[in-house]
Scaffold this motif. Structure first.
Motif, PDB file in Angstrom:
ATOM      1  N   ASN A 241     115.945   2.109  75.293  1.00  0.00           N
ATOM      2  CA  ASN A 241     114.500   2.247  75.085  1.00  0.00           C
ATOM      3  C   ASN A 241     114.181   1.977  73.624  1.00  0.00           C
ATOM      4  N   TYR A 257     119.057   8.977  74.696  1.00  0.00           N
ATOM      5  CA  TYR A 257     119.751   8.182  75.702  1.00  0.00           C
ATOM      6  C   TYR A 257     119.570   8.822  77.080  1.00  0.00           C
ATOM      7  N   SER A 258     119.785   8.006  78.103  1.00  0.00           N
ATOM      8  CA  SER A 258     119.890   8.544  79.456  1.00  0.00           C
ATOM      9  C   SER A 258     121.359   8.837  79.749  1.00  0.00           C
ATOM     10  N   GLN A 260     123.149   7.760  82.107  1.00  0.00           N
ATOM     11  CA  GLN A 260     123.850   6.566  82.546  1.00  0.00           C
ATOM     12  C   GLN A 260     124.265   5.679  81.376  1.00  0.00           C
ATOM     13  N   SER A 261     123.552   5.763  80.275  1.00  0.00           N
ATOM     14  CA  SER A 261     123.854   4.899  79.137  1.00  0.00           C
ATOM     15  C   SER A 261     124.520   5.655  78.003  1.00  0.00           C
ATOM     16  N   TYR A 269     125.090  13.528  77.511  1.00  0.00           N
ATOM     17  CA  TYR A 269     123.795  13.133  76.955  1.00  0.00           C
ATOM     18  C   TYR A 269     123.953  12.868  75.458  1.00  0.00           C
ATOM     19  N   PRO A 291     120.858  18.019  79.044  1.00  0.00           N
ATOM     20  CA  PRO A 291     119.842  17.104  78.526  1.00  0.00           C
ATOM     21  C   PRO A 291     119.361  17.523  77.144  1.00  0.00           C
TER      22      PRO A 291
END
Length: 308
Positions: A241, A257-258, A260-261, A269, A291
């Motif tokens: 992003n 970050y998410s 997944q990334s 996270y 998170p």
């Protein structure tokens, strides 16, 4: 015309025993064949041509290498002689005085200014290097409440800082392609790296702060380094992003970050903040199994920017 006979030029021969007797009778004339007989000039004695003239002139040519060497030597000798002559002429000339200064009043004072009349020193707002030229470790944000110093490196291939410092080599190890990063730091004339690593209540909660300073006058320094890192952050290699701008900064941004990334490869996270001020670039990472809120990374980024 060819002469018909040739008589020995000297009838006296000097030998080892002194002057020998005349031998006119023992040395008959040499008879030459008549002209046009075909034998021609084959029996003409050495040193005498067909017309009775003296020995022919022989032209001796020097080898090419020796000729080139002589020419080069002559050129060098001429050059040296010219320099010596010119130097001799210059030394005989009287010195030429320099022209006066355009502003002859610009001179140093004969004595220091009296106390209280010295010019005031520049402030940090006028010269930011006054702050960053000191102990760079003092510009790292203070440890957040509830965290403690890490005893293990935050990054998988990284190393712990030594008394708050990381060498350029140790800092490059925190990246996947450490060799390329180290070469990049050398080209960009890196100066020093101040580092802090903290952990929370669980090993999964980790925070890493890096202040990377470059020498002034380089090819890009902190600006280029920060922008090169922010350039890939919107891609899948980064946060995925565009991030958000840091308040009070025209160039800093923070990213969340998410899962997944996440860059740790275990689905954790990750959040990151990047920016620079002058010749110092700051880089902040937060890792956690839970998170991470934007408030956490934004708060750290704003605090670090304020310290610079």
């Amino acid at each position: 015309m060819v002469r018909e006979s040739v008589v020995l030029a000297d009838s006296h021969v000097h030998g080892p025993g002194g002057l020998l007797e005349e031998q006119n009778d023992a040395a008959p004339p040499v008879t030459m064949p008549p002209a046009g007989s075909g034998a021609g000039t084959q029996n003409v004695p050495a040193g005498v041509d067909e017309d009775g003239a003296g020995p022919p002139t022989t032209v001796v040519s020097l080898p090419r290498g020796r000729t080139a060497l002589l020419v080069a030597a002559a050129a060098v000798i001429g050059l040296v002689a010219g320099v010596v002559a010119g130097y001799g002429v210059q030394t005989q000339r009287p010195p030429t005085p320099l022209p006066p200064l355009a502003q002859p009043g610009l001179t140093y004072p004969a004595a220091p200014l009296p106390k209280g009349k010295e010019p005031r020193p520049l402030t940090v707002a006028e010269d930011r290097s006054l702050k960053t030229d000191g102990d760079l470790r003092k510009l790292v944000i203070s440890k957040p409440k509830g965290l403690r110093d890490a005893v293990m490196p935050t990054f998988q291939q990284g190393v712990l800082s030594a008394d708050g410092w990381l060498s350029p080599d140790g800092y490059a190890r925190e990246y996947l392609d450490e060799d390329s990063m180290f070469q990049y730091y050398v080209r960009q004339d890196i100066r020093r790296v101040a580092a802090a690593d903290w952990v929370g209540g669980t090993p999964d909660e980790q925070i890493a702060v890096r202040l990377v300073q470059f020498r002034p006058g380089g090819s890009g320094g902190a600006l280029q380094y920060a922008e090169s890192q922010m350039e890939y952050m919107p891609t899948s290699r980064g946060a995925g992003n565009m991030g958000r701008p840091i308040k009070g900064s025209s160039n800093g941004r923070y990213y969340v970050y998410s899962a997944q990334s996440a860059s740790d490869g275990e689905g954790g996270y990750h959040a990151r903040a990047l920016g620079y001020r002058g010749d110092v670039m700051f880089d902040i990472h937060i890792f956690d199994a839970e998170p991470i809120s934007e408030t956490d990374i934004r708060t750290l980024a704003e605090r670090q920017l304020g310290r610079l």
